[in-house]
Write a protein that holds these residues in place. Structure first.
Motif, PDB file in Angstrom:
ATOM      1  N   PHE A  57     -41.106 -46.243  29.823  1.00  0.00           N
ATOM      2  CA  PHE A  57     -40.439 -47.037  28.784  1.00  0.00           C
ATOM      3  C   PHE A  57     -40.729 -48.511  29.006  1.00  0.00           C
ATOM      4  N   GLN A  58     -41.265 -49.178  27.983  1.00  0.00           N
ATOM      5  CA  GLN A  58     -41.522 -50.616  28.042  1.00  0.00           C
ATOM      6  C   GLN A  58     -41.016 -51.260  26.761  1.00  0.00           C
ATOM      7  N   LEU A  59     -40.136 -52.229  26.894  1.00  0.00           N
ATOM      8  CA  LEU A  59     -39.654 -52.971  25.729  1.00  0.00           C
ATOM      9  C   LEU A  59     -40.667 -54.063  25.394  1.00  0.00           C
ATOM     10  N   GLY A  90     -44.668 -44.069  26.841  1.00  0.00           N
ATOM     11  CA  GLY A  90     -45.967 -43.431  27.030  1.00  0.00           C
ATOM     12  C   GLY A  90     -46.979 -44.026  26.070  1.00  0.00           C
ATOM     13  N   PRO A  91     -47.638 -43.190  25.238  1.00  0.00           N
ATOM     14  CA  PRO A  91     -48.693 -43.699  24.360  1.00  0.00           C
ATOM     15  C   PRO A  91     -48.211 -44.145  22.988  1.00  0.00           C
ATOM     16  N   SER A 101     -30.316 -33.083  23.614  1.00  0.00           N
ATOM     17  CA  SER A 101     -30.528 -34.330  24.354  1.00  0.00           C
ATOM     18  C   SER A 101     -31.776 -34.204  25.213  1.00  0.00           C
ATOM     19  N   TYR A 102     -32.441 -35.324  25.417  1.00  0.00           N
ATOM     20  CA  TYR A 102     -33.681 -35.363  26.190  1.00  0.00           C
ATOM     21  C   TYR A 102     -33.613 -36.498  27.202  1.00  0.00           C
ATOM     22  N   GLN A 103     -34.340 -36.345  28.293  1.00  0.00           N
ATOM     23  CA  GLN A 103     -34.530 -37.435  29.230  1.00  0.00           C
ATOM     24  C   GLN A 103     -36.019 -37.662  29.434  1.00  0.00           C
ATOM     25  N   LEU A 104     -36.379 -38.874  29.832  1.00  0.00           N
ATOM     26  CA  LEU A 104     -37.788 -39.197  30.043  1.00  0.00           C
ATOM     27  C   LEU A 104     -38.280 -38.521  31.314  1.00  0.00           C
ATOM     28  N   SER A 105     -39.458 -37.913  31.252  1.00  0.00           N
ATOM     29  CA  SER A 105     -40.037 -37.314  32.453  1.00  0.00           C
ATOM     30  C   SER A 105     -40.445 -38.383  33.452  1.00  0.00           C
ATOM     31  N   ALA A 106     -40.772 -39.592  32.945  1.00  0.00           N
ATOM     32  CA  ALA A 106     -41.124 -40.721  33.809  1.00  0.00           C
ATOM     33  C   ALA A 106     -40.428 -41.962  33.249  1.00  0.00           C
TER      34      ALA A 106
END
Length: 361
Positions: free
Chosen positions: A69-71, A80-81, A60-65
């Protein structure tokens, strides 16, 4: 307060977690996010953030920032990019509303509520719906009020961007989105009924009350154009309309239960006993997500008891208390005829009654 009541209140206070499968074409982008450490591996999930139910999560991973995240639209988000493709519209209406309204960059085709209503209106032809879909696609996506859902009068959700998780199994990636949901009961009448549910495609569900009452829910018929008659963008929009219509039907079942039931019993179904065709249709029509996720989470938020029972033989066992004969020959399609005592009925209604009996007993 009993231990079970304390545990129920504790579960109710936890955020809802909605799981979305990420498209395989985005896996390369996910590995790039991991390499750039925009996705950070979690050795141990925080309390209440369990791995996927029914899926063996390897990592499992979590976002560093989280604000990375943008929908962007119903099938695309940017982390991110890179862009990540998934069916972001495959959420219960309160969660979908919360996610889209919190996303400033979200864009969607215009006129989708009217298009969905037209597709669900008796008398519409597939050709008429095809023209409406193609016209919406030609206009392109625009910013504004999101469509594709009917706002709930009972459930209100708030998206929690700080708790975005990515789960990796042996072969797939899933996105986990967290929501805090509140429930408001519309009626003050005291509800005492216990209800058994038989879930399917058509009927969508049969609810059996312990006083013998039955209520059947059928899916709304849609005027569906042939896929090969549509452009690729229109096919994608048609799939979203099919899911949105199924979600609307499923949430009517949920609204009924929150008004009429104090405890709900449903079958503990798994993919092992289902045909591939049934699973595929259930995914397209939102039935799969409703049964495996939304039903239990929403009833928990509403403070309504929920229990899954063994599904074996529920539609092939005679519901008569002095008989209970069980045999595969008792069911023929939708018709039930007990080979022992002669009882006749609808097989789905028999299934719902037996689910209730098994749950109570």
């Amino acid at each position: 307060m009993s231990q079970s009541q304390s545990q129920s209140q504790s579960r109710r206070a936890e955020p809802e977690r909605q799981i979305i499968q990420i498209a395989r074409l985005s896996y390369t982008a996910l590995y790039e996010l991991i390499r750039r450490r925009l996705l950070l591996r979690i050795d141990r999930l925080p309390q209440g953030q369990d791995p996927l139910t029914g899926v063996r999560s390897r990592t499992s991973y979590q976002l560093s920032a989280p604000d990375a995240f943008q929908l962007l639209d119903d099938t695309t988000a940017r982390i991110g990019p890179v862009e990540i493709t998934a069916a972001y519209s495959h959420l219960p209406s309160p969660a979908y509303q919360a996610l889209t309204q919190a996303s400033d960059a979200f864009r969607q085709y215009v006129g989708l509520p009217e298009l969905l209503a037209a597709a669900r209106t008796p008398g519409q032809t597939p050709a008429q719906v095809r023209r409406l879909i193609e016209a919406a696609v030609q206009q392109g996506r625009q910013s504004g009020q999101p469509g594709l859902y009917v706002p709930s009068q009972q459930f209100q959700s708030e998206w929690i961007p700080d708790e975005i998780l990515v789960h990796q199994t042996e072969t797939e990636f899933f996105l986990s989105l967290a929501f805090r949901t509140r429930f408001q009961r519309l009626s003050r009448a005291r509800v005492t009924n216990r209800v058994g549910l038989d879930l399917g495609l058509d009927p969508l569900s049969v609810a059996a009350h312990e006083n013998g009452a039955l209520h059947t829910f059928r899916p709304t018929a849609l005027a569906i154009p042939a896929l090969n008659s549509l452009t690729p963008e229109a096919r994608q929009l048609l799939n979203q309309l099919l899911y949105a219509s199924g979600r609307q039907d499923a949430e009517q079942v949920l609204a009924y239960l929150t008004h009429h039931a104090r405890h709900v019993y449903a079958e503990h179904l798994t993919h092992r006993g289902m045909s591939l065709r049934f699973v595929q249709r259930a995914r397209v029509q939102a039935v799969h997500d409703f049964h495996f996720s939304w039903l239990s989470q929403s009833l928990n938020v509403a403070g309504i008891g929920f229990t899954r029972v063994d599904p074996a033989g529920t539609s092939t066992t005679c519901p008569q208390p002095d008989c209970r004969h069980r045999h595969a020959d008792n069911r023929r399609g939708r018709a039930f005829l007990c080979r022992a005592c002669g009882y006749q009925g609808d097989a789905d209604a028999v299934g719902a009654s037996n689910v209730l009996t098994r749950g109570i007993g």
